[in-house]
Design a protein around this motif. Structure first.
Motif, PDB file in Angstrom:
ATOM      1  N   ASP A 150       2.770  -4.392   7.326  1.00 52.12           N
ATOM      2  CA  ASP A 150       1.318  -4.557   7.339  1.00 52.12           C
ATOM      3  C   ASP A 150       0.562  -3.233   7.481  1.00 52.12           C
ATOM      4  O   ASP A 150      -0.640  -3.224   7.680  1.00 52.12           O
ATOM      5  N   ASP A 151       1.273  -2.115   7.351  1.00 57.19           N
ATOM      6  CA  ASP A 151       0.607  -0.808   7.358  1.00 57.19           C
ATOM      7  C   ASP A 151      -0.357  -0.790   6.173  1.00 57.19           C
ATOM      8  O   ASP A 151       0.049  -0.938   5.023  1.00 57.19           O
ATOM      9  N   SER A 152      -1.632  -0.626   6.457  1.00 57.73           N
ATOM     10  CA  SER A 152      -2.653  -0.745   5.407  1.00 57.73           C
ATOM     11  C   SER A 152      -2.507   0.301   4.306  1.00 57.73           C
ATOM     12  O   SER A 152      -2.935   0.079   3.174  1.00 57.73           O
ATOM     13  N   SER A 153      -1.904   1.439   4.620  1.00 54.38           N
ATOM     14  CA  SER A 153      -1.766   2.484   3.604  1.00 54.38           C
ATOM     15  C   SER A 153      -0.667   2.182   2.588  1.00 54.38           C
ATOM     16  O   SER A 153      -0.647   2.741   1.502  1.00 54.38           O
ATOM     17  N   LEU A 154       0.237   1.265   2.923  1.00 60.55           N
ATOM     18  CA  LEU A 154       1.378   1.005   2.044  1.00 60.55           C
ATOM     19  C   LEU A 154       0.956   0.446   0.686  1.00 60.55           C
ATOM     20  O   LEU A 154       1.522   0.812  -0.341  1.00 60.55           O
ATOM     21  N   GLY A 155      -0.053  -0.404   0.654  1.00 64.35           N
ATOM     22  CA  GLY A 155      -0.510  -0.988  -0.610  1.00 64.35           C
ATOM     23  C   GLY A 155      -1.060   0.053  -1.570  1.00 64.35           C
ATOM     24  O   GLY A 155      -0.717   0.068  -2.750  1.00 64.35           O
ATOM     25  N   ILE A 156      -1.886   0.937  -1.071  1.00 67.87           N
ATOM     26  CA  ILE A 156      -2.457   1.968  -1.945  1.00 67.87           C
ATOM     27  C   ILE A 156      -1.394   2.968  -2.354  1.00 67.87           C
ATOM     28  O   ILE A 156      -1.402   3.479  -3.470  1.00 67.87           O
ATOM     29  N   ILE A 157      -0.451   3.225  -1.467  1.00 65.13           N
ATOM     30  CA  ILE A 157       0.653   4.129  -1.808  1.00 65.13           C
ATOM     31  C   ILE A 157       1.506   3.512  -2.900  1.00 65.13           C
ATOM     32  O   ILE A 157       1.914   4.200  -3.839  1.00 65.13           O
ATOM     33  N   LEU A 158       1.749   2.200  -2.829  1.00 62.96           N
ATOM     34  CA  LEU A 158       2.498   1.517  -3.895  1.00 62.96           C
ATOM     35  C   LEU A 158       1.752   1.653  -5.215  1.00 62.96           C
ATOM     36  O   LEU A 158       2.350   2.006  -6.236  1.00 62.96           O
ATOM     37  N   ASP A 159       0.450   1.404  -5.218  1.00 61.59           N
ATOM     38  CA  ASP A 159      -0.338   1.503  -6.449  1.00 61.59           C
ATOM     39  C   ASP A 159      -0.286   2.912  -7.034  1.00 61.59           C
ATOM     40  O   ASP A 159      -0.094   3.087  -8.240  1.00 61.59           O
ATOM     41  N   ALA A 160      -0.456   3.905  -6.166  1.00 59.12           N
ATOM     42  CA  ALA A 160      -0.444   5.296  -6.636  1.00 59.12           C
ATOM     43  C   ALA A 160       0.935   5.697  -7.149  1.00 59.12           C
ATOM     44  O   ALA A 160       1.045   6.368  -8.179  1.00 59.12           O
ATOM     45  N   ALA A 161       1.972   5.281  -6.454  1.00 57.28           N
ATOM     46  CA  ALA A 161       3.332   5.616  -6.883  1.00 57.28           C
ATOM     47  C   ALA A 161       3.664   4.946  -8.211  1.00 57.28           C
ATOM     48  O   ALA A 161       4.240   5.566  -9.114  1.00 57.28           O
ATOM     49  N   GLU A 162       3.275   3.686  -8.355  1.00 56.59           N
ATOM     50  CA  GLU A 162       3.521   2.967  -9.602  1.00 56.59           C
ATOM     51  C   GLU A 162       2.779   3.633 -10.762  1.00 56.59           C
ATOM     52  O   GLU A 162       3.344   3.853 -11.833  1.00 56.59           O
ATOM     53  N   GLU A 163       1.526   3.977 -10.541  1.00 58.37           N
ATOM     54  CA  GLU A 163       0.724   4.625 -11.580  1.00 58.37           C
ATOM     55  C   GLU A 163       1.306   5.993 -11.951  1.00 58.37           C
ATOM     56  O   GLU A 163       1.386   6.350 -13.127  1.00 58.37           O
ATOM     57  N   THR A 164       1.716   6.760 -10.941  1.00 52.99           N
ATOM     58  CA  THR A 164       2.306   8.073 -11.187  1.00 52.99           C
ATOM     59  C   THR A 164       3.571   7.951 -12.013  1.00 52.99           C
ATOM     60  O   THR A 164       3.783   8.696 -12.975  1.00 52.99           O
ATOM     61  N   LEU A 165       4.403   6.999 -11.652  1.00 52.47           N
ATOM     62  CA  LEU A 165       5.661   6.799 -12.371  1.00 52.47           C
ATOM     63  C   LEU A 165       5.411   6.336 -13.805  1.00 52.47           C
ATOM     64  O   LEU A 165       6.043   6.821 -14.740  1.00 52.47           O
ATOM     65  N   GLU A 166       4.472   5.412 -13.984  1.00 55.51           N
ATOM     66  CA  GLU A 166       4.149   4.950 -15.335  1.00 55.51           C
ATOM     67  C   GLU A 166       3.586   6.078 -16.194  1.00 55.51           C
ATOM     68  O   GLU A 166       3.893   6.173 -17.378  1.00 55.51           O
ATOM     69  N   ASN A 167       2.764   6.936 -15.600  1.00 52.39           N
ATOM     70  CA  ASN A 167       2.219   8.061 -16.352  1.00 52.39           C
ATOM     71  C   ASN A 167       3.294   9.078 -16.709  1.00 52.39           C
ATOM     72  O   ASN A 167       3.185   9.767 -17.718  1.00 52.39           O
TER      73      ASN A 167
END
Length: 98
Positions: free
Chosen positions: A22-39
């Motif tokens: 439930d660490d609130s930063s984990l969701g945005i980190i997942l989004d950023a990591a996914e986007e970085t990897l896709e790019n």
């Protein structure tokens, strides 16, 4: 990523990172990591490639561990294993498009 897959990946990532789910930063980190990897490599299939999932989790770990920007860390380089994984995935994606 569909909502059920996102919940599952967040849970797996929290276990991998050894943090509270439930660490609130984990969701945005997942989004950023996914986007970085896709790019970096194009479309990713998290469920069918252990390397893609590991790359995603390693990106997340780096982002989570380095949430605070410090001047002395700006020159930090990506690990060789991360470079290798991304290069392999880029080459596979390139050859699939040819």
């Amino acid at each position: 990523m569909d909502p059920q897959q996102r919940i599952r990946i967040l849970s797996e990532a929290a276990e991998f990172l050894k943090v509270e789910e439930d660490d609130s930063s984990l969701g945005i980190i997942l989004d950023a990591a996914e986007e970085t990897l896709e790019n970096a490599i194009g479309n990713i299939d998290i469920d069918n490639s252990a390397r893609v999932k590991l790359a995603l989790f390693l990106f997340m770990q780096n982002m989570y561990d380095n949430r605070t920007l410090l001047e002395s860390r700006n020159g930090e380089k990506m690990s060789n294993i991360m470079k290798t994984i991304i290069l392999q995935l880029q080459l596979e994606n390139w050859s699939d498009e040819s």
